[in-house]
Structure formats: C-alpha cells, structure tokens
Design a protein around this motif. Structure first.
Motif, PDB file in Angstrom:
ATOM      1  N   ILE B   8      -0.361   1.322  -5.641  1.00 35.87           N
ATOM      2  CA  ILE B   8      -1.727   1.397  -5.897  1.00 35.87           C
ATOM      3  C   ILE B   8      -2.467   0.277  -6.679  1.00 35.87           C
ATOM      4  O   ILE B   8      -2.030  -0.133  -7.561  1.00 35.87           O
ATOM      5  CB  ILE B   8      -2.157   2.798  -6.710  1.00 35.87           C
ATOM      6  N   LEU B  13      -4.185   1.565  -1.250  1.00 32.99           N
ATOM      7  CA  LEU B  13      -2.867   2.060  -1.321  1.00 32.99           C
ATOM      8  C   LEU B  13      -1.830   1.284  -0.071  1.00 32.99           C
ATOM      9  O   LEU B  13      -2.545   0.856   0.867  1.00 32.99           O
ATOM     10  CB  LEU B  13      -2.925   3.535  -1.087  1.00 32.99           C
ATOM     11  N   GLY B 117       0.774   9.702  -1.638  1.00 34.60           N
ATOM     12  CA  GLY B 117      -0.297   8.810  -1.908  1.00 34.60           C
ATOM     13  C   GLY B 117      -1.635   8.958  -0.896  1.00 34.60           C
ATOM     14  O   GLY B 117      -1.339   9.757   0.023  1.00 34.60           O
TER      15      GLY B 117
END
Lengths: 256, 256
Positions: B8, B13, B117
């Motif tokens: 990140i 991401l 994520g």
C-alpha cells in the motif's frame, strides 16, 4: 538467531558468521560463532555454530579438552574430515543427552547446527554441516555453499553469484553481502561479522576480517551495494501492463 | 508453499501472488491465489490466500454464498475494511471448527493466512492481514507491505525499495522481482504470477498481469535483473583484507 555460512570452491574456503545471540527479544548479546581450531602447517579447521549456545559451547569445550590429551582421538589426529564431523556430532549428542530432559521440562530446545570447514594435508578442502542429531552431510561442487541459522534472506545473492569455479575473493564478497542483507531484514542477526578466507593447500589462515557495526569499511560496502542495487532495479524495464499480450482478466471466484 | 504480497502506498495498492500448491514434494499443482471480488465503481476488494487450500477455498465459497443473499452482511455491504477483515476471519474460524479435529487426527494443519486489500468509496485504500486464528492487523505508512507464505527470500528487495511514497509502477516492479527471487530460491513457489495494480480512488481494476513460466516478458525482466544484479555486485569494492585496520585475529576458543 544466527547466520553462518561456509562456501567451498576449487580455490579454497570461506567461512563467515554474525555474532548476535538472543534469548527472547529482550536479551540480546554478542558471542563469537566462528572458531579457528587449526594446527598450522598441518590442518586447517574452522567451525561455525548456531542454535542452543550452551550445547555449542559445551561441544567446543569438550573438543579443546580432548586436544590436551595427546594419545586420544581429537580433531588434530582424526584421519579425515568425515571423522572430525562425526566426532563433533558425537560431542553434540553427549551434551544433549546430559541436558535434554531438563531443558524439555521448561520447553527449551537443545538443538544446534554446526559448520565444519578446512583441509587436512594430503586431502582436498572440505565443508561439512553437522545436524543437531549428530549426523552430517558435506558440500559438493553442485552445492558449493552451506548455511545455518537464519538462512533465507541471504540465499538469493548466493544462488545468483556462486559456483564451484567462483574465485575466492568474489565468494568472500558474496558472503559479506549475504550476511549484510540478512542483518537488514532480521534484527536477530547482528555484527560484528567474522569472515575467514582460506586458500587451498596453504594450511594457514591468512585472511580474516572482523567488522563491527560502525566499521567504515562495512558502511562503505553497504552504501555501495544499496546504491548499485537501486541502479540495477531502475534498469529493469517497467511492467508493460498494456503492451503485453499476457494481460488477462483474473477470474472472479466461480459461483458456488 | 505460497508467496503472496500486498503493498500500500499513497498512490494505491499492489496485490501479487504465485500459483503453486503442493501436498508434499510429490504432488505439485497450480491454483489461483489472488481473487478479485470487487463491486466496480463502489468498492475494490482483492484477496490473496495462503495455507491449507481446503480452508481458504471454503472461506471464499462462503463469501460468494453470502453475496447471493442481498439482505445479509457481506463483503459488498459491510461498512469498513476492518469489518470485512473480521468477517473473513470469522469464516476461517467456522471452517476450521468443522474440520480441525479430523485433520488433527492425521497430523494435518488447518492454518491459513489471508491478505485483504482494496478501497470502499469515501474511505482510503486499506491493506489487512488476517491470521489463521481469525484476528487481523492492517498495514501502515511505516510498514507499507505485507507478505504471507514463503516471505523471507523476497523481503530484502522490498526492504530496500519500498516506502509509502513509492510510485505504483515502481512498487509493482519490486513486487514482481520479489516473487521472482522467491521462485529462484524455493521450488515450492511457482508460476503463473498474478499481479494487480489498483490506483487510489479509481474503484476499478485496470492493471492486471498473469505471467506464466514461459512468458517472454517475465524471461526478459528476469534476465535483465540477473545481469544488473551481477553488475551491481561487481561494482562493490573487493574486500580489503590487508589495507583495513579491521583485520584482527579470530581468537582460538579459550582453554578450558
């Protein structure tokens, strides 16, 4: 934790070790893990140790004790490196037998692993790994290095650089960078770094280094390696997200 | 074994995974480990899995099943990434409770670790690691990457390259080289490599790669990295055995 490695090439041997010992993260200290037990002119014997410190110190003390009894079998009289490796394995077993049940009561491991490198006159250089159980294996031209302790962070550089034909100074540099990479990724591996380079058939240790954390030489090598790595990274072409035909949809998980 | 990582940065991401699964060294197969469960335009949800395949597949099937019941809490309706992470942890616990005693009978682990994520509209991008016990932690600007599975070989390059300010394409390149380094040192991590790059606030996945072992692009990147690494290594000055004042005798072990 510990990181030690041995490298054998057709030109000789490299043995290297860090010096950090810890019992938990809140008790960190410094212990030598690379030992020179040579008989100069006759045989070179280098030992690196990892694992339970009381076991490896006990093993080394027993080795020293046997050296003081001339008629006994000891590392200066045993005929081959295989015999020396088995002898060290026997010492490990002895100490473990004395202590195992007591350590086990408190959930403490009595494991250790040892590297043994060197040369006996009239024989080629050899490198052995002695396992915690007392058995052993030796390195070969196909697998010219052996690692003990925290082995993974420092392995990629060895995989890329080393072969049995690698000159000794190149092998020594790869060993130093391998230990330095490990120190960067795992705080339980730490300086000073010990490094010994042994030239085949010389039967003496002429090249030794001990580098502490503030060593200007270690700092220089590290800075140069970091910069060069970053340049190497920059030279790798960027990912071709759009130009490549490899771009495919990552499937959603199939419906149940 | 497996190697997955999530990165990140302030720009978005990266999620990446290998695809090798093994039950022992004599049963090796290929399974997808990176999953896109996004709701395009609303929320991006990427999941990487490692560990017991029956547990992680079970978790994903339960997630899919909940998505088909609109009034239920599911990953498209839960209000925050923390809630989604806890929800996935709950699914892991459910499967493990069903199977643990049976697996234990034969000494089989039911452990797994999951990376999560993505981004929910109105919130910043987030990256979570969900442990086998169902609890979770999130990445932070100080620790901008998370790894699961065989994490060590590929960590040094990330330690050297990544920060929260790293541009996304650089982060993606470091992820690919990190996986490639791991594949070189551990045969239980293998292609194809999946890689996804998500640009913050875009709420859609535009950049995906799937690279198999024969991908000309992967071969090109690997060759270039190997060559550049070797050049970087060559540029590091040789060890100064004699010139340095650091040269000291390595003591013999003290006499007992």
């Amino acid at each position: 934790m510990t990181y030690c490695l041995g490298i054998i090439t057709k030109y000789g041997l490299i043995m290297a070790a860090d010096s950090r010992t810890n019992a938990g993260v809140d008790y960190i200290s410094t212990y030598q893990k690379l030992f020179n037990l040579s008989l100069p002119g006759e045989r070179v014997i280098l030992i690196c140790t990892s694992g339970n410190l009381s076991v490896t110190q006990g093993m080394l003390l027993m080795v020293q004790k046997d050296l003081r009894v001339p008629e006994d079998s000891n590392i200066h009289t045993l005929p081959t490196f295989y015999d020396i490796a088995r002898y060290l394995g026997g010492k490990i077993r002895q100490i473990q037998e004395q202590d195992r049940s007591y350590l086990k009561q408190d959930g403490i491991e009595c494991k250790c692993t040892v590297l043994l490198g060197g040369q006996i006159k009239g024989q080629p250089p050899e490198l052995y790994m002695i396992y915690s159980q007392g058995n052993c294996i030796h390195a070969s031209p196909q697998t010219p290095f052996m690692q003990i302790g925290e082995t993974k962070y420092g392995k990629p550089i060895l995989d890329r650089i080393l072969s049995f034909d690698t000159p000794l100074d190149i092998a020594a540099k790869s060993a130093l960078l391998s230990i330095d990479s490990t120190m960067k990724s795992n705080i339980s591996v730490g300086p000073p770094i010990h490094l010994v380079m042994y030239e085949k058939d010389s039967f003496k240790i002429e090249y030794e280094l001990k580098l502490d954390a503030r060593s200007p030489y270690l700092l220089k090598i590290r800075r140069q390696w970091e910069n060069s790595l970053k340049e190497a990274f920059d030279r790798v072409p960027d990912l071709e997200w759009n130009q490549t035909n490899q771009k495919i949809e990552i499937e959603n998980f199939p419906d149940p």
